[in-house]
Every structure is written in C-alpha cells, then in structure tokens.
Design a protein around this motif. Structure first.
Motif, mmCIF file in Angstrom:
data_model
loop_
_atom_site.group_PDB
_atom_site.id
_atom_site.type_symbol
_atom_site.label_atom_id
_atom_site.label_comp_id
_atom_site.label_asym_id
_atom_site.label_seq_id
_atom_site.Cartn_x
_atom_site.Cartn_y
_atom_site.Cartn_z
ATOM 1 N N ALA A 85 43.366 31.040 13.792
ATOM 2 C CA ALA A 85 42.361 31.876 14.456
ATOM 3 C C ALA A 85 42.230 31.635 15.956
ATOM 4 O O ALA A 85 41.714 32.493 16.679
ATOM 5 N N GLY A 122 48.845 22.817 -2.444
ATOM 6 C CA GLY A 122 48.061 22.722 -1.213
ATOM 7 C C GLY A 122 48.666 23.465 -0.038
ATOM 8 O O GLY A 122 48.138 23.401 1.070
ATOM 9 N N ARG A 123 49.767 24.148 -0.245
ATOM 10 C CA ARG A 123 50.383 24.917 0.846
ATOM 11 C C ARG A 123 50.611 26.339 0.353
ATOM 12 O O ARG A 123 51.406 26.561 -0.555
ATOM 13 N N TYR A 124 49.880 27.261 0.918
ATOM 14 C CA TYR A 124 49.915 28.639 0.437
ATOM 15 C C TYR A 124 50.323 29.583 1.557
ATOM 16 O O TYR A 124 50.298 29.221 2.728
ATOM 17 N N CYS A 132 36.272 26.536 14.221
ATOM 18 C CA CYS A 132 35.216 26.433 15.236
ATOM 19 C C CYS A 132 35.861 26.231 16.595
ATOM 20 O O CYS A 132 36.799 25.430 16.712
ATOM 21 N N ARG A 260 50.233 17.231 16.613
ATOM 22 C CA ARG A 260 49.867 18.567 16.142
ATOM 23 C C ARG A 260 51.072 19.509 16.259
ATOM 24 O O ARG A 260 52.035 19.221 16.946
ATOM 25 N N LEU A 284 43.672 17.769 5.760
ATOM 26 C CA LEU A 284 42.558 18.603 5.312
ATOM 27 C C LEU A 284 42.121 19.539 6.428
ATOM 28 O O LEU A 284 41.548 20.593 6.187
ATOM 29 N N TYR A 290 42.468 22.475 24.156
ATOM 30 C CA TYR A 290 43.495 23.426 24.606
ATOM 31 C C TYR A 290 43.120 23.962 25.994
ATOM 32 O O TYR A 290 42.832 25.135 26.164
ATOM 33 N N GLY A 306 38.721 22.867 19.719
ATOM 34 C CA GLY A 306 38.339 23.462 18.441
ATOM 35 C C GLY A 306 39.004 22.765 17.284
ATOM 36 O O GLY A 306 39.794 21.835 17.462
ATOM 37 N N ALA A 308 40.276 23.648 12.887
ATOM 38 C CA ALA A 308 40.274 24.487 11.697
ATOM 39 C C ALA A 308 40.389 23.567 10.500
ATOM 40 O O ALA A 308 41.236 22.664 10.482
ATOM 41 N N ARG A 313 42.391 23.179 0.589
ATOM 42 C CA ARG A 313 42.703 21.761 0.360
ATOM 43 C C ARG A 313 41.447 20.963 0.041
ATOM 44 O O ARG A 313 41.505 19.993 -0.700
HETATM 45 P P1 HAM Z 1 46.513 23.717 11.727
HETATM 46 O O1 HAM Z 1 46.676 22.232 11.724
HETATM 47 O O2 HAM Z 1 47.752 24.523 11.823
HETATM 48 O O3 HAM Z 1 45.551 24.043 12.941
HETATM 49 O O4 HAM Z 1 45.718 24.160 10.444
HETATM 50 C C1 HAM Z 1 44.463 23.608 10.149
HETATM 51 C C2 HAM Z 1 44.334 23.321 8.661
HETATM 52 O O5 HAM Z 1 44.587 24.496 7.899
HETATM 53 C C3 HAM Z 1 45.352 22.305 8.131
HETATM 54 O O6 HAM Z 1 44.945 20.990 8.392
HETATM 55 C C4 HAM Z 1 45.339 22.639 6.645
HETATM 56 O O7 HAM Z 1 44.245 22.022 6.008
HETATM 57 C C5 HAM Z 1 45.125 24.129 6.640
HETATM 58 N N1 HAM Z 1 46.417 24.804 6.412
HETATM 59 C C6 HAM Z 1 47.380 25.071 7.302
HETATM 60 N N2 HAM Z 1 48.418 25.694 6.724
HETATM 61 C C7 HAM Z 1 48.112 25.814 5.411
HETATM 62 C C8 HAM Z 1 48.773 26.382 4.265
HETATM 63 N N3 HAM Z 1 49.968 26.963 4.364
HETATM 64 N N4 HAM Z 1 48.148 26.326 3.071
HETATM 65 C C9 HAM Z 1 46.922 25.745 2.946
HETATM 66 N N5 HAM Z 1 46.248 25.217 3.995
HETATM 67 C C10 HAM Z 1 46.831 25.237 5.207
HETATM 68 C C11 HAM Z 1 45.152 25.304 13.284
HETATM 69 O O8 HAM Z 1 45.272 26.259 12.578
HETATM 70 C C12 HAM Z 1 44.453 25.372 14.624
HETATM 71 N N6 HAM Z 1 44.114 26.784 14.891
HETATM 72 C C13 HAM Z 1 43.233 24.491 14.633
HETATM 73 C C14 HAM Z 1 42.483 24.567 15.933
HETATM 74 C C15 HAM Z 1 41.382 25.316 16.190
HETATM 75 N N7 HAM Z 1 42.813 23.954 17.054
HETATM 76 C C16 HAM Z 1 41.957 24.292 17.999
HETATM 77 N N8 HAM Z 1 41.088 25.140 17.491
#
Ligand code: HAM
Length: 428
Positions: A85, A122-124, A132, A260, A284, A290, A306, A308, A313
């Motif tokens: 997001a 856990g990966r979809y 946030c 990351r 999780l 950023y 931020g 997510a 999970r």
């Molecule tokens: P991300 O680490 O790519 O960060 O995803 C955040 C969380 O989303 C992961 O820790 C995991 O729990 C869940 N997630 C990611 N991919 C999958 C999947 N394929 N299936 C199930 N759960 C999944 C972000 O998305 C950044 N936008 C976070 C962020 C917000 N950084 C700054 N602001």
C-alpha cells in the motif's frame, strides 16, 4: 461439468474464519484511532509505474511478483494490482496536496494485497495487510512510536512472544560507499552467485542481502554490514530510535543483515517475528523509513515512515498457538409456530425483533412444531418464540431451550425480555 476452484494462492475465507480477520481489522481500527491515524482507501490497482518507481524495478516484488493486468488495447495504460500500500498511499498524498496538511499526515488502511509469489504456508497471492504511514516527520521519536504501535497490535491480538528485529540501512550520504564495499565483496564471490543475484550485483547490490535463495545464506552472513558504515547523522538517528524504544520498554534485537525487500527504505528498518521463527521468511510484519519516496514519486522532499502487518500470518499464528477465539454463530432465538403454514406470522415477529437489534431466525420450513423446536435446540439457540393461538390476544410463548421453562409474554414486551436475557446470558 467443469469444477471450478479458487485461484492458486488464494483462499475463500469461510464463515468460521472471516470473523477472525474482522476481529483483527477491528483491533487495527481501534489502535489507529488511539494513535491518531486516519483511515484512507486507495484503489487496488495503480499505474504499473507507481510500483516500479516506488518499490524499485530490481526487486522481487516488481520483477517477479507483480500482478500485471493485460492492457485491453494497444495504447491503454499499464496497470498492476497493488502488491503493497505504501507506494499508492504516497501517490495519493501527492495527488491530493496533503503536504499542506499539518505534519505528520498519519494514514491507515486494511485490505487485500496481491503478489504473484510461489504459494506456501503463510504465503498467498492475495493476502491482507494493516498498513500505517506517518508522512512528514523525520523522526527519530516517531520511528519508535510506530514500532511500538505494531508491537501493541500483536499484544492486543493475543499473540505472545513477538520480537522486533531492528536495523538502520543508512541514507543517501553513507549508503553509496557501503554499496561499493558490498559490490566488491560479492564480486569476490561471483562464481558462487546464482544467476539472478549475479545480475542484481550490477543493478541493485543491496537486494542480494534479502535473497531468498538458500545458496546465498552463508555469503550474506559474512557480508560487510551497513551498521559499520553509517554516517554520523544516521548513527545518531539510530541511537535515538533505540533510546526511545528502551524508554517505551519495547524489546528488540538489532539484526545487522535486515535490509527489507523494497527499495524505498532509508535509515530505520524493522520486522516483527514470532520468537524462534526469525529468518524463516515468515515475518509477521515489517516497515521502515522512506525519506526519499515522496520526491521519487513526484512530490516535494518529505520524510516518512510506515509499516504493514500481515494479517493472514497473525491468524495462522493464533491458530497454531491455540489462541484463536471461537466465533458464536447461534441466534439468540428461533421463531417457531404451531401452524407450520403461517410463515407470515413468524417472519413478522422476527422482523420486529431484528429491528430492535436482536439476532433471531424465523423458521420458514413447513415442518411440525416439534421438529422446529428440535432444530432450534440443535443450533444452540437460547430461546424459542412459539407463535400460536395466543397471538390473537397479542401474546406468544417464550421457551427457554436451555432451562426447559416456558411462559406467556405480551408481544410488546418480547424484545425487551429477550434483550435482558441476552445480556444476562452473554448470548447473541
Ligand atoms: P512487506 O515486508 O513486503 O512490507 O510486507 C509486510 C508484511 O505483509 C509481511 O511481513 C508479511 O507479514 C505480509 N506479507 C507479505 N507478502 C505476503 C504474502 N505473499 N502472503 C502473506 N503475507 C504476506 C510492505 O508491504 C511495506 N509496504 C511495509 C511498509 C509500509 N513500509 C513502509 N510503510
């Protein structure tokens, strides 16, 4: 006849599972309110360039996992389903001139994200996040506030043993020198690099550090660490984030290999894991600062941070630890009738009670009264409202199915009686 199935990597959230997600969304909404985050909704798809530029072209999320939508005509825009997001929220921040709002602009949303990843536990390919974003505050205090907010979400969800992994990945001042060092290190091991990593060495060497290829694990562990290369400003910032976390009593572990998987990060980077599950690609949640993203997407230079949190999970972890609450689906009362054909009478009384906020079911089948009562008991309804000849005088029989007692109640008192009973039995 073809038999259709939900697409690979997606799940139907059936009625015994969906309330669990709603509960987490409720906790997220409540916390967002308490911490001053305002709700926002953005489209589930954007111009592909928003993700390519925001997240970075040489990332797993964009290179391998982006759900690209086939253009309908030659000249039409290229779209993709949102894999996360942040890029979309920042696009909206710029588009709607939120830089004129008093900073920081704190925005939150929950919703599905899409990544064309290889499905596994856990990966979809469609999953839910609570996202946030606090845009316009350079930190370091807001960094700690943000990390504490995520930590509190897990606690309020009922998940114990969540650990924060923390790192700083430097900024435009100190990262170039580090990247040079990192590139030199991996060049020295070029023969051991898988093909994709060898290619990324030239385009985006930092991404080698979050490679999921098991062949990379030892190389990553021995690689030079960004923490040893931070400039004074980044080191000071990082120390202050840690001091704030200490003051808030949020436990964390410094994880020097944490970088990351998205390109927009600078300085603070963090992830949440269940203790003992770290390093299994099963975060999780995660997030970070950023400070270059707003400018990258066409806005004025504006810092931001931020996270997510992956709600699927959390649900899985709650199930595994046996902490998942069960969800009552039984109605408080079933409206049954001595005259099986009188569906109008039963439905009218059900409508009346529902309008008063009660959860009731009207028996609409033409079964005999005995059978109607049996099925009410089977679905664990607490009461049966029996509609019979007494209705002519404005009364019905109220039967307590658990106690086995029964008495006459005037129709106008029925809702109040049931509501009182619901309260004392924590039912409905
Ligand atoms: P991300 O680490 O790519 O960060 O995803 C955040 C969380 O989303 C992961 O820790 C995991 O729990 C869940 N997630 C990611 N991919 C999958 C999947 N394929 N299936 C199930 N759960 C999944 C972000 O998305 C950044 N936008 C976070 C962020 C917000 N950084 C700054 N602001």
């Amino acid at each position: 006849m073809p038999s259709f199935r939900a697409p690979r990597g997606t799940r139907d959230l059936l009625p015994d599972v969906r309330p669990g997600l709603s509960r987490l969304e409720g906790i997220a909404r409540s916390l967002a309110g308490r911490y001053g985050y305002r709700e926002i909704e953005i489209p589930m798809f954007e111009q592909t360039a928003v993700f390519e530029r925001g997240i970075g072209e040489v990332t797993d999320v964009v290179e391998k996992e982006l759900f690209r939508l086939a253009p309908r005509t030659e000249e039409s825009e290229s779209w993709a389903l949102r894999p996360e997001a942040t890029a979309g929220v920042v696009r909206a921040y710029i588009q709607h001139g939120m830089q004129t709002w008093p900073p920081p602009v704190k925005l939150a949303l929950t919703g599905p994200m899409f990544r064309y990843d290889r499905p596994q536990a856990g990966r979809y390919r469609q999953f839910w996040q609570w996202d946030c974003e606090a845009i316009g505050d350079p930190g370091p205090a807001v960094d700690a506030e943000m990390i504490e907010l995520g930590y509190r979400f897990y606690a309020e969800s009922g998940l114990r043993d969540v650990q924060v992994l923390l790192n700083s990945i430097g900024d435009g001042a100190c990262r170039p020198a580090y990247l040079e060092q990192l590139t030199g290190y991996f060049r020295g091991h070029e023969d051991d690099l898988p093909a994709l990593e060898r290619r990324r060495l030239e385009t985006n060497p930092l991404r080698l550090l979050d490679s999921k290829d098991p062949a990379m694990a030892d190389l990553i562990a021995a690689a030079p660490r960004i923490a040893d290369c931070l400039c004074d400003a980044c080191a000071t910032h990082f120390a202050a984030v840690r001091a704030h976390l200490d003051a808030l009593a949020v436990p964390y572990r410094i994880e020097p290999t944490l970088v990351r998987g998205l390109d927009y990060y600078s300085r603070t980077a963090f992830e949440y894991y269940r203790r003992g599950a770290a390093g299994q690609q099963q975060a999780l949640g995660g997030g970070g600062r950023y400070d270059g993203l707003v400018e990258l997407l066409g806005g004025r230079p504006t810092p931001g941070i931020g996270f997510a949190l992956g709600l699927d999970r959390v649900l899985l972890a709650l199930e595994e630890t046996g902490a998942a609450p069960t969800h009552q689906a039984a109605p408080l009362a079933v409206i049954v009738g001595a005259d099986p054909a009188d569906t109008t009478g039963r439905l009218r009384i059900a409508t009346l009670l529902r309008a008063e906020g009660l959860s009731v079911r009207a028996e609409l089948s033409p079964r005999k009264l005995g059978r109607q009562l049996e099925s009410a008991a089977r679905e664990h309804a607490h009461f049966a409202v029996i509609v019979g000849d007494e209705l002519a005088e404005g009364n019905v029989q109220l039967k307590d199915l658990e106690a086995g007692t029964q008495h006459l109640v005037p129709l106008e008192a029925l809702a109040k009686d049931l509501a009182r009973a619901a309260k004392s039995h924590h039912h409905g």
